[in-house]
Design an enzyme around this catalytic site. Sequence first.
Site, PDB file in Angstrom:
ATOM      1  N   GLY A   1     -19.712  14.532  -5.583  1.00 28.23           N
ATOM      2  CA  GLY A   1     -19.055  14.069  -4.363  1.00 28.23           C
ATOM      3  C   GLY A   1     -19.787  12.895  -3.753  1.00 28.23           C
ATOM      4  O   GLY A   1     -20.645  12.285  -4.391  1.00 28.23           O
ATOM      5  N   ASN A   2     -19.445  12.569  -2.538  1.00 26.59           N
ATOM      6  CA  ASN A   2     -20.112  11.463  -1.840  1.00 26.59           C
ATOM      7  C   ASN A   2     -20.175  11.774  -0.351  1.00 26.59           C
ATOM      8  O   ASN A   2     -19.650  12.781   0.109  1.00 26.59           O
ATOM      9  CB  ASN A   2     -19.393  10.139  -2.112  1.00 26.59           C
ATOM     10  CG  ASN A   2     -17.970  10.143  -1.603  1.00 26.59           C
ATOM     11  OD1 ASN A   2     -17.721  10.142  -0.404  1.00 26.59           O
ATOM     12  ND2 ASN A   2     -17.012  10.177  -2.524  1.00 26.59           N
ATOM     13  N   ARG A   3     -20.832  10.913   0.401  1.00 25.41           N
ATOM     14  CA  ARG A   3     -21.132  11.196   1.805  1.00 25.41           C
ATOM     15  C   ARG A   3     -20.070  10.718   2.794  1.00 25.41           C
ATOM     16  O   ARG A   3     -20.312  10.694   3.993  1.00 25.41           O
ATOM     17  CB  ARG A   3     -22.470  10.555   2.191  1.00 25.41           C
ATOM     18  CG  ARG A   3     -23.667  11.143   1.495  1.00 25.41           C
ATOM     19  CD  ARG A   3     -24.952  10.588   2.094  1.00 25.41           C
ATOM     20  NE  ARG A   3     -26.114  10.906   1.286  1.00 25.41           N
ATOM     21  CZ  ARG A   3     -26.742  12.085   1.324  1.00 25.41           C
ATOM     22  NH1 ARG A   3     -26.307  13.030   2.142  1.00 25.41           N
ATOM     23  NH2 ARG A   3     -27.782  12.300   0.555  1.00 25.41           N
ATOM     24  N   SER A   4     -18.922  10.310   2.312  1.00 24.41           N
ATOM     25  CA  SER A   4     -17.893   9.862   3.252  1.00 24.41           C
ATOM     26  C   SER A   4     -17.528  10.977   4.235  1.00 24.41           C
ATOM     27  O   SER A   4     -17.285  12.112   3.835  1.00 24.41           O
ATOM     28  CB  SER A   4     -16.639   9.432   2.485  1.00 24.41           C
ATOM     29  OG  SER A   4     -15.606   9.130   3.388  1.00 24.41           O
TER      30      SER A   4
END
Length: 234
Positions: A33-36
């Site tokens: 995933g990512n930190r958005s």
Amino acid sequence: STVDARAQDLSGRHVIVSAGGTREPLDPVRFIGNRSSGKQGLAIARAAAARGARVTLVAAHLDAEVGAEASASLGGDVVRAETAEELAAEMRERALSADVVVMAAAVADYRPATVSEAKIKKDDSGDALTLVLERTPDILAGLAAGRSDGQVVVGFAAETAPDREALLELGRTKMARKGADLLALNVVGWTAGFGSDDNAVVVIDRSGTPVGEAAGTKEAVAHALLDAVVPLLP
Ligand code: CTP
Ligand code: CA
């Protein structure tokens, strides 16, 4: 003055906005995933609704409080999409009836090439685990290539650049690949981006010309972006 003047300039329009970060599964319990946070996408959706648009928010993973705010303010107009593949399918379908399409989601560029049906065990992989990743579809480029007459397709680009000219150059290169109508260039490093309440963008059009600029709250950035969208609508 501007708030009143633009109050209903999206009335009768359907705006779809993607937000948040995709999650690409590795096995039943793990993902890449990512930190958005989803804050900027939600701010655009809310700003468009405030200006009279019918809005659909296609939400990948959102921070908990952003998700709660999305449900409270947009209710049934929030659609969930976990992966890049699901997000692509939702956006493609919903774009058919949209006047404006905004890709504010942070889409994984790569996903695990295979998804394990069973939880991956340490034992299977020895001391090191090598993941094979494959490219995801470029959703924005696909939407831009398939856009209907008069439809406005907007993307974001987060870039690290030493100065404004370098940022514009990176943005122009990306615009050429994407074929969008507008690209909001995120000035990463000038202010915090992910998770922050503030943002800074320069908006360029298809020719790479700056047509809008905003630094401040994500709401202010959202309105500046919509200010650039409205003149392009038929
Ligand atoms: N985007 C997309 N599909 C992808 C990757 C990105 O639709 N698979 C969209 C994003 O939602 C954003 C725009 O493309 O609106 C630019 O995303 P960005 O990550 O800046 O560009 P990339 O083309 O992925 O290039 P790179 O990450 O290599 O800079
Ligand atoms: Ca990317």
